[in-house]
Design a protein around this motif. Structure first.
Motif, PDB file in Angstrom:
ATOM      1  N   GLU A   1      63.282   5.503  29.276  1.00 17.78           N
ATOM      2  CA  GLU A   1      62.370   5.007  28.263  1.00 17.78           C
ATOM      3  C   GLU A   1      61.302   4.114  28.875  1.00 17.78           C
ATOM      4  N   LYS A   2      61.684   3.339  29.883  1.00 16.99           N
ATOM      5  CA  LYS A   2      60.723   2.460  30.542  1.00 16.99           C
ATOM      6  C   LYS A   2      59.646   3.288  31.230  1.00 16.99           C
ATOM      7  N   LEU A   3      60.079   4.395  31.835  1.00 17.13           N
ATOM      8  CA  LEU A   3      59.117   5.270  32.507  1.00 17.13           C
ATOM      9  C   LEU A   3      58.153   5.881  31.507  1.00 17.13           C
ATOM     10  N   ILE A   4      58.677   6.326  30.383  1.00  8.23           N
ATOM     11  CA  ILE A   4      57.825   6.943  29.355  1.00  8.23           C
ATOM     12  C   ILE A   4      56.878   5.904  28.762  1.00  8.23           C
ATOM     13  N   ASN A   5      57.377   4.701  28.511  1.00  5.92           N
ATOM     14  CA  ASN A   5      56.531   3.645  27.945  1.00  5.92           C
ATOM     15  C   ASN A   5      55.468   3.182  28.926  1.00  5.92           C
ATOM     16  N   SER A   6      55.773   3.281  30.240  1.00  9.20           N
ATOM     17  CA  SER A   6      54.802   2.825  31.230  1.00  9.20           C
ATOM     18  C   SER A   6      53.692   3.854  31.453  1.00  9.20           C
ATOM     19  N   LEU A   7      53.912   5.090  31.071  1.00  5.48           N
ATOM     20  CA  LEU A   7      52.888   6.123  31.239  1.00  5.48           C
ATOM     21  C   LEU A   7      51.859   6.048  30.133  1.00  5.48           C
ATOM     22  N   GLU A   8      50.684   6.461  30.480  1.00  3.80           N
ATOM     23  CA  GLU A   8      49.616   6.504  29.498  1.00  3.80           C
ATOM     24  C   GLU A   8      49.829   7.719  28.595  1.00  3.80           C
ATOM     25  N   PRO A   9      49.371   7.652  27.384  1.00  2.00           N
ATOM     26  CA  PRO A   9      49.525   8.795  26.469  1.00  2.00           C
ATOM     27  C   PRO A   9      48.826  10.039  27.010  1.00  2.00           C
ATOM     28  N   ARG A  10      47.759   9.837  27.724  1.00  2.00           N
ATOM     29  CA  ARG A  10      47.021  10.984  28.305  1.00  2.00           C
ATOM     30  C   ARG A  10      47.889  11.698  29.340  1.00  2.00           C
ATOM     31  N   THR A  11      48.623  10.971  30.176  1.00  2.16           N
ATOM     32  CA  THR A  11      49.487  11.550  31.197  1.00  2.16           C
ATOM     33  C   THR A  11      50.641  12.294  30.537  1.00  2.16           C
ATOM     34  N   ILE A  12      51.194  11.704  29.477  1.00  2.00           N
ATOM     35  CA  ILE A  12      52.286  12.358  28.750  1.00  2.00           C
ATOM     36  C   ILE A  12      51.807  13.692  28.179  1.00  2.00           C
TER      37      ILE A  12
ATOM     38  N   VAL B   1      51.528  16.238  31.006  1.00  2.00           N
ATOM     39  CA  VAL B   1      52.854  16.713  31.429  1.00  2.00           C
ATOM     40  C   VAL B   1      53.397  17.696  30.403  1.00  2.00           C
ATOM     41  N   MET B   2      53.263  17.388  29.130  1.00  2.00           N
ATOM     42  CA  MET B   2      53.740  18.294  28.075  1.00  2.00           C
ATOM     43  C   MET B   2      52.962  19.609  28.099  1.00  2.00           C
ATOM     44  N   LEU B   3      51.648  19.528  28.272  1.00  4.89           N
ATOM     45  CA  LEU B   3      50.819  20.731  28.324  1.00  4.89           C
ATOM     46  C   LEU B   3      51.182  21.583  29.541  1.00  4.89           C
TER      47      LEU B   3
ATOM     48  N   SER C   1      54.083  21.614  31.042  1.00  2.00           N
ATOM     49  CA  SER C   1      55.408  22.194  30.777  1.00  2.00           C
ATOM     50  C   SER C   1      55.291  23.411  29.871  1.00  2.00           C
ATOM     51  N   VAL C   2      54.486  23.311  28.837  1.00  2.00           N
ATOM     52  CA  VAL C   2      54.298  24.444  27.907  1.00  2.00           C
ATOM     53  C   VAL C   2      53.659  25.618  28.649  1.00  2.00           C
ATOM     54  N   LEU C   3      52.678  25.357  29.498  1.00  2.00           N
ATOM     55  CA  LEU C   3      52.033  26.428  30.253  1.00  2.00           C
ATOM     56  C   LEU C   3      53.005  27.075  31.244  1.00  2.00           C
ATOM     57  N   LEU C   4      53.810  26.258  31.891  1.00  2.00           N
ATOM     58  CA  LEU C   4      54.792  26.776  32.844  1.00  2.00           C
ATOM     59  C   LEU C   4      55.837  27.637  32.141  1.00  2.00           C
ATOM     60  N   ILE C   5      56.331  27.177  31.006  1.00  2.00           N
ATOM     61  CA  ILE C   5      57.309  27.947  30.238  1.00  2.00           C
ATOM     62  C   ILE C   5      56.668  29.232  29.718  1.00  2.00           C
ATOM     63  N   SER C   6      55.422  29.146  29.260  1.00  2.00           N
ATOM     64  CA  SER C   6      54.717  30.340  28.767  1.00  2.00           C
ATOM     65  C   SER C   6      54.509  31.358  29.886  1.00  2.00           C
ATOM     66  N   ALA C   7      54.131  30.898  31.087  1.00  2.00           N
ATOM     67  CA  ALA C   7      53.919  31.800  32.219  1.00  2.00           C
ATOM     68  C   ALA C   7      55.224  32.467  32.620  1.00  2.00           C
ATOM     69  N   ALA C   8      56.314  31.707  32.655  1.00  2.00           N
ATOM     70  CA  ALA C   8      57.618  32.286  33.000  1.00  2.00           C
ATOM     71  C   ALA C   8      58.043  33.296  31.944  1.00  2.00           C
ATOM     72  N   LEU C   9      57.851  32.967  30.688  1.00  2.00           N
ATOM     73  CA  LEU C   9      58.198  33.871  29.602  1.00  2.00           C
ATOM     74  C   LEU C   9      57.380  35.155  29.694  1.00  2.00           C
ATOM     75  N   PHE C  10      56.095  35.026  29.970  1.00  2.00           N
ATOM     76  CA  PHE C  10      55.247  36.213  30.081  1.00  2.00           C
ATOM     77  C   PHE C  10      55.652  37.060  31.290  1.00  2.00           C
ATOM     78  N   SER C  11      55.900  36.407  32.437  1.00  2.00           N
ATOM     79  CA  SER C  11      56.225  37.135  33.665  1.00  2.00           C
ATOM     80  C   SER C  11      57.571  37.843  33.609  1.00  2.00           C
ATOM     81  N   TYR C  12      58.563  37.188  33.022  1.00  2.00           N
ATOM     82  CA  TYR C  12      59.919  37.736  33.087  1.00  2.00           C
ATOM     83  C   TYR C  12      60.384  38.436  31.816  1.00  2.00           C
TER      84      TYR C  12
END
Length: 187
Positions: A2-13, A16-18, A20-31
């Motif tokens: 929680e400290k790590l998440i709170n210390s990150l800027e909302p833009r960085t979060i 990271v989420m975007l 992750s979504v792109l990585l999961i989407s690419a894996a889903l499309f490829s496999y």
């Protein structure tokens, strides 16, 4: 965590989420999705070929018979008539064919001595020491017809000389060693 998440800027979060979504989407499309698309395209191609065959009214039996006769023709070209003969009949068959070729080309077949050669990979050599006599062009035609009629034969040794040194257009005599190769299992 929680400290790590709170210390990150909302833009960085968000990045990271975007990511992750792109990585999961690419894996889903490829496999998952792309293999299904390829299977669908292959199925469409297969259906197109089968539809064309069905529309052309060419029955499979006719096509198979045509291909079978083509294979038989190519086998005849490669092996001649010697492929199906047992070894004890091969010598008589080749000597008979050589005599027929000689008669058709105005060549005198002086001698044929069959023998057994060595083993080359999976093939057994069948040697034939042949002595013939005739004119130059008749000898040439004899060699060509022998290659066509006997299938895959090799002239391993060849010597040619005139019968009469003083004649301006002498008959020639040729001594050659013909080798026929058969698979070891057939020989």
């Amino acid at each position: 965590m929680e400290k790590l998440i709170n210390s990150l800027e909302p833009r960085t979060i968000m990045l990271v989420m975007l990511a992750s979504v792109l990585l999961i989407s690419a894996a889903l499309f490829s496999y998952v999705i792309w293999p299904e698309i390829k299977d669908y395209r292959d199925s469409v191609k297969t259906r197109t070929v089968l539809t064309r065959v069905d529309e052309s009214n060419v029955t499979l039996d006719v096509e198979l018979a045509s291909l079978g006769s083509e294979v038989a023709s190519l086998q005849q070209q490669l092996l001649g008539d010697t492929a199906s003969l047992p070894e004890n009949q091969l010598e008589a068959f080749i000597i008979g064919r050589l005599q027929g070729i000689s008669w058709r080309n105005d060549i005198q077949l002086l001698s044929v001595k069959p023998g057994r050669g060595g083993r080359v990979h999976i093939f057994q050599e069948m040697l034939f020491d042949v002595e013939i006599s005739g004119d130059y062009f008749d000898l040439f035609n004899w060699l060509q017809e022998m290659g066509e009629e006997l299938g895959f034969v090799v002239v391993k040794h060849f010597t040619i000389r005139p019968l009469d040194q003083k004649d301006t257009n002498p008959r020639l005599t040729a001594k050659l060693t013909i080798v026929s190769y058969r698979e070891e299992s057939d020989a």
